[in-house]
Write an enzyme that holds these catalytic residues in place. Structure first.
Site, short mmCIF file in Angstrom:
data_model
loop_
_atom_site.label_atom_id
_atom_site.label_comp_id
_atom_site.label_asym_id
_atom_site.label_seq_id
_atom_site.Cartn_x
_atom_site.Cartn_y
_atom_site.Cartn_z
N GLU A 79 -2.68 -1.51 -0.11
CA GLU A 79 -1.59 -2.43 -0.45
C GLU A 79 -1.09 -2.18 -1.86
O GLU A 79 0.12 -2.24 -2.13
CB GLU A 79 -2.06 -3.87 -0.28
CG GLU A 79 -2.30 -4.26 1.18
CD GLU A 79 -3.05 -5.57 1.33
OE1 GLU A 79 -2.95 -6.18 2.41
OE2 GLU A 79 -3.76 -5.97 0.38
N ASP A 90 -10.90 -11.85 3.54
CA ASP A 90 -10.88 -13.31 3.50
C ASP A 90 -12.16 -13.86 2.87
O ASP A 90 -12.14 -14.83 2.11
CB ASP A 90 -10.73 -13.88 4.92
CG ASP A 90 -9.42 -13.48 5.57
OD1 ASP A 90 -8.43 -13.27 4.85
OD2 ASP A 90 -9.40 -13.37 6.81
#
Length: 362
Positions: free
Chosen positions: A209, A275
């Site tokens: 990313e 997460d």
């Protein structure tokens, strides 16, 4: 589809003489579905395996996975998201509302298809993933923002979990409001335009990313450090945390870049590991830990997450056992490491069985 797919959380940690951390998680929640079966033949219709399904399970994913992990660790959590009034949405609502320490603030949009990731699995190997999703209407995004403004004062820290499914279309405004109220803000970003995350306390992209934003760069090289720091300054971030899988993670802040090496693990599944990392960083910060210390604990948690199949809620016994293993390995290697407990917990009283040996998945 049954609603008992979200298992009950283990006993929660309660700290002596202090309130439980209060964390608001905002973003794209989704249902992670697993279709388990066996493969013993190839389809006569096309050169693809035929999965004979023997069972199905569901788990909260995305922002909901962050919230469940935080609740499992002991925080008082609010989850603000947008769900449809379909089978997947009903499953999410019913399951999450049964969890202790987690309050669901859901904008329900009739006609919306709740995001669902279906993974076809055989012998713990993923054969195929099918995604079912649709973006919410503008009116639902506006309503989420109104709920956010009302809820903000009830929490100590905000986590934004952006999977680019539409719930955080107005994240720039939400970040400005949280910052105006002096609220720490952590962002798990998505996409190639990070300008909407400007002013966050921390954003946590993975290496792929980051490269989509700053250009290709090898971890540990001068371009990597230079471009990471430039991005942090351009976005006026206090911290930039870049996760790199088996290479560990690098924290950029005013003290300069600091790399935390990963601990060797047998990787079964990377689903939900990001997460888990975000949940641990948020939880440690809400307890008063420094960012560097929070990252060290998140690094251990990420290594633990990839050892389990599927997105599983992190427990204190599991985290403490993993920390003990890292401590022992560091001692054998002649390395120094942090105390077994985070500094904010060293003087706390815990139940006698809190740090009992971890027995595997719940």
């Amino acid at each position: 589809m049954t609603v008992d797919a979200v298992p009950p959380l283990p006993p929660r940690v309660h700290f002596v003489g202090r309130a439980q951390p209060r964390v608001l998680v905002v973003g794209d929640a989704m249902l992670d579905s697993y279709w388990h079966g066996t493969v013993d033949r190839i389809s006569p219709e096309a050169p693809v395996p035929v999965l004979q399904i023997h069972g199905q399970s569901e788990q909260p994913g995305g922002a909901a996975n962050v919230a469940v992990n935080l609740a499992s660790l002991g925080a008082e959590v609010g989850l603000l998201t947008i769900l449809g009034q379909d089978e997947a949405g009903v499953c999410m609502v019913n399951g999450l509302r049964e969890l202790g320490g987690l309050t669901l603030h859901a904008v329900i949009e009739p006609g919306l298809t709740t995001t669902r990731k279906i993974r076809c699995v055989s012998q713990r190997h993923q054969l195929l993933r099918a995604d079912v999703e649709a973006r919410p209407q503008r009116s639902s995004v506006v309503l989420l923002g109104e709920h956010f403004d009302r809820l903000l004062a009830d929490y100590d820290l905000v986590v934004f979990s952006d999977y680019d499914k539409g719930a955080l279309s107005d994240i720039a405004r939400l970040l400005r409001e949280a910052t105006r109220q002096g609220m720490p803000t952590l962002v798990d970003p998505k996409g190639s335009d990070y300008r909407r995350y400007q002013g966050a306390t921390l954003i946590k992209p993975n290496l792929k990313e980051l490269c989509a934003v700053v250009g290709s760069c090898e971890p540990g090289t001068s371009p990597f450090y230079r471009r990471g720091e430039r991005l942090r300054r351009q976005l006026k971030l206090q911290h930039l945390l870049v996760t790199q899988g088996e290479l560990g993670m690098t924290l950029f802040n005013d003290d300069g870049p600091h790399h935390v090496a990963a601990h060797r693990q047998e990787v079964f599944d990377v689903s939900g590991a990001g997460d888990t990392v975000m949940a641990v960083v948020a939880y440690m910060l809400s307890l008063g830990e420094s960012m560097s210390e929070a990252v060290r604990w998140a690094n251990i948690a990420g290594g633990l997450a990839v050892r389990q199949f599927g997105a599983a809620a992190l427990t204190w016994p599991a985290l403490m056992q993993a920390a003990q293993e890292v401590r022992q390995h560091s001692a054998h290697a002649g390395e120094e490491w942090a105390p077994l407990l985070p500094s904010c917990m060293a003087r706390q009283a815990f139940p006698a069985d809190l740090f009992a040996p971890y027995q595997g998945d719940r």
